[in-house]
Design an enzyme around this catalytic site. Structure first.
Site, short mmCIF file in Angstrom:
data_model
loop_
_atom_site.label_atom_id
_atom_site.label_comp_id
_atom_site.label_asym_id
_atom_site.label_seq_id
_atom_site.Cartn_x
_atom_site.Cartn_y
_atom_site.Cartn_z
CG ASP A 135 -1.92 1.12 1.18
OD1 ASP A 135 -2.98 0.91 0.55
OD2 ASP A 135 -1.65 2.19 1.75
CG ASP A 182 -3.16 3.34 -2.20
OD1 ASP A 182 -4.31 2.86 -2.05
OD2 ASP A 182 -2.49 3.81 -1.26
#
Length: 638
Positions: free
Chosen positions: A509, A552
């Site tokens: 992430d 993301d």
């Protein structure tokens, strides 16, 4: 004196009467022969006239059938309604053409074949109407299958054969009649000359009888002239100098003048210098005693006419004194042949411009027809390959690709299949259809092949498959592909576990990615995601599977690990590589959750939850780093 004169008178009278009787007998024989010839000639003329009315009807019938079939196929293949006009025009005339042909050809010997022609025309008409109705109702494939089917082509082939036999028979008979008339005309003229010579010998002894006989001969000449004038051919006689001495009425009709006004003219004056020069070699041969036959064109009053001509030498005492010329006007036949040829050219133009590769291969696997696509796909001249074996045209490797389908088609089975092959260095995906050509005896005479290039469609399908399984922004596999890859990796882990090896699932992430989007805009955010994906691909092994599953969030599946800390080393490499990134001048960091597995049985959802928990732990530790949890880890049921 008297007594002496009477015997002389009686002797002279007796000789005169005897000579007169001989002359009368000879003339009677000549007249009988002439009458017999005149009767036969009249019968030949009637038959020739009948043939000349039947042949055009047959030609027009065949032309309308070809026009109907051409228009029908053109419409079905191109879907252009303009092709229907010749079809409709031809169909409207078919019944009339058949009736005209039946009315004109009264030869009992032709009745069975004419009945078959009527039957085949009706069958073909019904078939063509059915195909158009099918196509107009949206059943295009059924229409094409019907028009290209064996039955329709068999009907058309039989119709061509029956009409061809009739036409060939009638033309042969007409040619025989023409030759017979030409020959008989010469013989008749010779008989007339002989009779006139005989009459000259007996003019003094039997003036009255000669005059009477001359009248009979004149009537016979008029009959013969009437016969010659009604023969559908140009009959003429030239002397040894090439000057016209006789011409029938047909000569005058063709040259639009009185035949008598042409007598005494040379061939150059009659035909023109250019046409006479083309015929001169044949004149030289006939004046040498050789009979010749040839076709010649003649431009008369601005119209080009076509003639079949025969020159026969006029022999006397072994010397050639001139020649007889018999010319048949074959202009209408040539025009009909030109129309048929034009129809065939139109059909070839259609097939050559279709985006389909069409061939016909006979039972011996020799190429008998191919359209212009042969040049485009294989770089070969379509005419140069006709008659060659398909191994010599396509190569044994290319033929072996289709050997099974060729064998099925040559055994009588319709075959459809898809194949990938190389042509001129270009890879093509083809959809092919092989249709057997079954003869009347049930044997396969060959096969029709139709191949359609579906390369673009296949490429589009592959592109759609790639789009459906990949992330449009980064090019990495998407969540769907990740789920499949994880399932496969877990299945293989059962074997790896027995070998003492393990696997790992990494959840990645990008730290504070939302702030990047909010501060710098989504364009910069997209750039960060693309460069992060590039770094991720470079850092892991080529056998590892990476994917973007949302926003993301990224994942990596590492297989075949010898030790769990290998996954941790990979995570550390990723963290360091991301720190070195400077997309658009920004400093980027990543948090990674690592879930390692050494067992053989691991539920996918549990492993995902374990990696997610490790990621949460890495973020809780301050981000810009990684955290690892080994399966089974803490109790996941909490």
């Amino acid at each position: 004196m008297r007594s002496s004169i009477e015997p002389i008178h009686r002797t002279t009278f007796g000789r005169g009467v005897g000579l007169l009787m001989v002359a009368l007998f000879a003339m009677a024989v000549i007249v009988a022969m002439l009458a017999w010839r005149a009767r036969d000639t009249l019968e030949d003329l009637r038959r020739a006239d009948s043939i000349n009315t039947v042949l055009p009807a047959m030609t027009l019938l065949m032309e309308d059938l070809l026009n109907a079939e051409t228009g029908q196929r053109g419409y079905l293949l191109t879907q252009r309604t303009s092709y229907l006009q010749p079809y409709r025009d031809a169909v409207r005339r078919l019944d009339q053409r058949v009736e005209e042909l039946s009315a004109r050809d009264t030869d009992p010997a032709h009745a069975p074949k004419l009945a078959r022609v009527r039957e085949l025309v009706q069958l073909k008409l019904n078939e063509m109407n059915q195909t158009v109705r099918l196509n107009d109702s949206g059943r295009h494939d059924e229409a094409l299958e019907l028009v290209l089917g064996d039955q329709g082509m068999r009907h058309m082939d039989e119709l061509r054969d029956v009409l061809g036999e009739l036409i060939s028979s009638l033309r042969s008979e007409r040619s025989a009649i023409s030759e017979r008339l030409s020959r008989d005309a010469g013989h008749t003229e010779l008989l007339l000359l002989a009779g006139l010579a005989m009459l000259g010998l007996f003019t003094v002894l039997a003036t009255t009888q000669v005059v009477l006989r001359s009248r009979d001969l004149m009537r016979t000449q008029r009959r013969l002239r009437g016969i010659a004038d009604n023969v559908p051919a140009l009959i003429s006689h030239y002397d040894g100098r090439g000057l016209l001495r006789f011409a029938n009425a047909e000569v005058g009709r063709v040259f639009h003048t009185d035949p008598a006004s042409l007598v005494g003219r040379s061939m150059e004056e009659l035909r023109g210098a250019e046409n006479a020069a083309r015929i001169r070699p044949f004149v030289q041969r006939v004046l040498q005693g050789e009979s010749v036959a040839f076709d010649a064109d003649q431009l008369i009053d601005g119209e080009m006419l076509h003639f079949h001509q025969r020159f026969v030498p006029d022999m006397a005492d072994g010397r050639v004194e001139g020649f007889y010329a018999c010319s048949m006007d074959i202009t209408e036949r040539k025009r009909a042949e030109a129309l048929v040829a034009a129809s065939e050219r139109r059909m070839k133009a259609i097939t050559d411009n279709l985006p389909v590769f069409i061939t016909y291969i006979d039972a011996e696997r020799k190429l008998r027809y191919t359209n212009e696509t042969m040049r485009t796909w294989y770089g070969l001249d379509p005419q140069a390959v006709i008659g060659l074996h398909i191994d010599d045209v396509f190569g044994q490797a290319g033929v072996s690709q289709r050997s099974a389908q060729l064998a099925l088609a040559l055994s009588g089975e319709r075959v459809e299949f898809e194949i990938t092959t190389s042509m001129l260095g270009k890879q093509r995906h083809l959809r092919a259809i092989y249709v057997p050509d079954v003869g009347a005896d049930g044997r396969v005479q060959g096969i029709f092949t139709l191949s359609i290039d579906i390369t673009v469609m296949k490429q589009a399908e592959a592109q759609l498959a790639r789009l459906a399984s990949s992330d449009a922004l980064t090019g990495l596999p998407n969540r769907r592909e990740f789920d499949q890859a994880l399932g496969g990796a877990l299945a293989r882990q059962r074997r790896h576990a027995r070998e003492g090896r393990g696997m790992a699932l990494l959840f990645l992430d990008i730290d504070r990615f939302k702030a990047i989007n909010d501060t710098h805009g989504h364009g910069v955010g997209d750039t960060v995601l693309r460069e992060f994906a590039t770094v991720l691909r470079r850092t892991v092994r080529g056998s590892d599977h990476v994917a973007r599953i949302a926003g993301d969030e990224f994942v990596a599946v590492l297989e075949g690990l010898n030790r769990p800390d290998e996954a941790e080393q990979v995570a550390q490499k990723i963290v360091e590589a991301v720190r070195a990134m400077r997309p658009t001048g920004l400093t980027i960091s990543v948090s990674i959750g690592v879930a390692t597995v050494a067992d053989g049985e691991v539920p996918a959802m549990d492993l995902i939850a374990l990696a997610d928990r490790a990621l949460y732990q890495a973020k809780h530790q301050g981000r810009d780093g990684w955290a690892a949890i080994a399966w089974p880890g803490p109790d996941l049921r909490r």
